[in-house]
Design an enzyme around this catalytic site. Structure first.
Site, PDB file in Angstrom:
ATOM      1  N   SER A 239       2.987  -5.147 -10.477  1.00 30.31           N
ATOM      2  CA  SER A 239       1.729  -4.466 -10.777  1.00 30.31           C
ATOM      3  C   SER A 239       1.482  -3.386  -9.731  1.00 30.31           C
ATOM      4  CB  SER A 239       0.590  -5.481 -10.866  1.00 30.31           C
ATOM      5  OG  SER A 239      -0.584  -4.888 -11.394  1.00 30.31           O
ATOM      6  N   GLU A 353       2.040  -6.447 -22.005  1.00 38.26           N
ATOM      7  CA  GLU A 353       1.357  -6.315 -20.714  1.00 38.26           C
ATOM      8  C   GLU A 353      -0.162  -6.297 -20.867  1.00 38.26           C
ATOM      9  OE1 GLU A 353       2.518  -6.267 -17.673  1.00 38.26           O
ATOM     10  OE2 GLU A 353       4.607  -5.602 -17.702  1.00 38.26           O
ATOM     11  N   HIS A 467       0.915  -9.466 -18.596  1.00 36.31           N
ATOM     12  CA  HIS A 467       0.911  -9.038 -17.195  1.00 36.31           C
ATOM     13  C   HIS A 467       0.834 -10.258 -16.271  1.00 36.31           C
ATOM     14  CE1 HIS A 467       0.551  -5.645 -14.480  1.00 36.31           C
ATOM     15  NE2 HIS A 467      -0.433  -6.231 -13.831  1.00 36.31           N
TER      16      HIS A 467
END
Length: 552
Positions: A239, A353, A467
């Site tokens: 990230s 995601e 994610h």
């Protein structure tokens, strides 16, 4: 359409949405700030001599741990919003069995205290020596160069998280020295303001990226004493940590400090803001705290503020700033022009995601960072308006996108897919295409749609690889608020992934006899990380509509 934009970090916003804790005291000092005099090797604990002094760690199973080692001076007082300075040395042997404080940040369920501005610490996990040998210095004393080193840069949207939240013992057991780091976050790490510039019109901001470079310099100078090879360092992150890896790839200040790069879900912000734009935001932020103007008095006003005034979810410089020193151009521009470190790259994304963010009422996009959606994405009547808001596009473009991704009977799912394709998947493919023209590049998609969701309550996020889903396959996550065990097949995938990451750190190639992994090329082959055994895939671009996004 009445909307309100919040500049909130992706994972920080995610965690804040489920937070039930208040921010721990931010004035704590490091638990191990003082030197501890002791006999060398007292109690059989491993002892290592660094440039700043000796540290005593502990053996935990197959790994020796050294926690809370300072790599820079506390960035407090007049060092707030300045480049990191070298740490003070110490006499005797410093205890390194407790984590240092985490950097100040908004409250969350997943980052325990204490918190302090005195937070520039790192942790080293190295395979334990046979027989419990206490002195690691011999490991790099010969010609073998030592073990490969992996430096983990945590995510959290540049506003949250800490190195202590990632337990790399299993990865280290595969023969890698793993270093996890803290770096300054939020306004303390990324505030750009003219009064803080090193000279009039000079660089400001990106202090957190400077911290990362300071940690890499510490690794270069000291990791050999822990059995690592300072000439074989991989930087890795997820990230905002993956974005940080990209930033260090294009920053000349990090040249020569690493030899390989791993980017996990870091493709969402390739267009950094100009310094003037970031400074205007910084002036507005400072003005809201009563510090106005561009003078030395303004800088002192900011440095005198209590840290609690600066820890706020309403400020973050995602996607970063072209400050003129750490970053001289946007990441995407530098990659396209070939102005980046010539090191092997491992880069990937997860299947959906955006599912994590949409479940929390957020979107993450290349154009607008993070927005809090004001209209329900489940309502077909709001579909095009939400597209325009999330991606920052005009109505005509939103209509074309809606035609490419018709809402059908599940507008939320369609919206999730299109924003994820636009902001994560296709930018990641763009990175693969650009880097593979100059360096060996290995691409993956994490596709275990049954992966546990350790950061959100059960049932909040649909069952899909989203994610952060891959993190638990590489690290133990000791502070995840909703942990769940991996199945036997998932454990097999996790072992394969750790072996691949370790292989890449060692050689620049993640492939093994058990898991072939071809380099990315015109055939666009990448590895689909699915349990129990990863598989090759070649349809990534088609499934994620990347030709449509490239044409737009």
């Amino acid at each position: 359409m009445n909307t309100t934009r919040w500049r909130r970090a992706p994972l920080a916003a995610c965690c804040a949405a489920v937070a039930a804790l208040t921010l721990a005291a931010t004035g704590a000092t490091a638990a191990n700030a003082g030197a501890v005099a002791a006999t060398w090797g007292h109690g059989g604990a491993p002892v290592v001599t660094t440039d700043d002094g000796a540290v005593r760690g502990m053996t935990a199973g197959t790994v020796d741990e050294f926690l809370g080692i300072p790599y820079a001076a506390p960035p407090t007082g007049n060092l707030r919003w300045r480049p990191p300075q070298p740490p003070a040395g110490w006499q005797g042997v410093r205890d390194a069995t407790q984590f240092g404080p985490s950097c100040p940040q908004p409250p969350s369920l997943s980052v325990p205290g204490p918190f302090s501005e005195d937070c520039l610490y790192l942790n080293v996990n190295t395979p334990a020596l046979p027989g419990g040998d206490q002195d690691h210095r011999w490991r790099n004393g010969g010609d073998d160069g030592g073990l490969p080193v992996l430096v983990w840069i945590h995510g959290g949207g540049l506003t949250q998280d800490a190195g202590r939240d990632y337990d790399p013992a299993k990865l280290a057991a595969d023969g890698v020295v793993v270093v996890t780091i803290n770096y300054r976050l939020g306004a303390l790490g990324f505030l750009a303001h003219p009064a803080l510039a090193s000279r009039p019109g000079g660089p400001a901001g990106n202090y957190g990226l400077m911290d990362q470079q300071a940690a890499l310099r510490w690794v270069r100078d000291n990791i050999g004493q822990f059995g690592g090879d300072p000439r074989n360092v991989t930087i890795a992150g997820e990230s905002a940590g993956g974005l940080s890896v990209l930033a260090q790839m294009v920053s000349t200040g990090a040249r020569g400090l690493f030899q390989k790069a791993i980017i996990e879900s870091g493709s969402f912000a390739l267009n950094q803001r100009p310094l003037a734009t970031a400074e205007a935001s910084g002036e507005a932020f400072a003005g809201s705290l009563g510090c106005t103007g561009q003078t030395a008095q303004t800088a002192q006003c900011l440095r005198n503020l209590p840290v609690t005034d600066l820890v706020t979810p309403a400020f973050v410089e995602i996607p970063g700033v072209v400050d003129g020193k750490v970053l001289t151009e946007p990441i995407g521009t530098a990659l396209a022009a070939g102005r980046f470190a010539r090191v092997p790259v491992l880069n990937g994304t997860n299947h959906e995601e955006e599912a994590l963010f949409v479940a929390l009422g957020l979107t993450v996009s290349q154009g607008t960072d993070v927005l809090i959606a004001q209209q329900p994405v489940t309502d077909p009547a709001n579909y095009q308006a939400n597209i325009a808001q999330a991606l920052g596009v005009p109505a005509a473009r939103a209509a074309a996108i809606a035609a490419e991704y018709p809402p059908g009977t599940d507008p939320a799912a369609a919206f999730t897919t299109l924003v994820g394709d636009a902001s994560f998947a296709c930018p990641a493919l763009q990175i693969d295409t650009l880097t593979s023209q100059r360096v060996p590049t290995y691409a993956y998609e994490f596709n275990d749609d049954n992966a546990p969701q350790p950061f959100t309550p059960p049932g909040l996020v649909p069952p899909v690889a989203t994610h952060t889903s891959e993190l638990q396959y590489l690290f133990d996550l000791p502070n995840a608020p909703f942990p769940a065990p991996l199945s036997a097949d998932q454990q097999a995938l996790a072992a394969s992934m750790r072996a691949a990451w370790a292989n890449f750190a060692a050689t620049g190639n993640p492939a093994s006899a058990a898991v072939p992994w071809p380099a990315f090329s015109d055939s666009a082959q990448m590895l689909s990380l699915v349990p129990p055994q990863p598989q090759l895939e070649t349809d990534f671009a088609a499934r994620h509509h990347c030709a449509f996004w490239a044409a737009g």
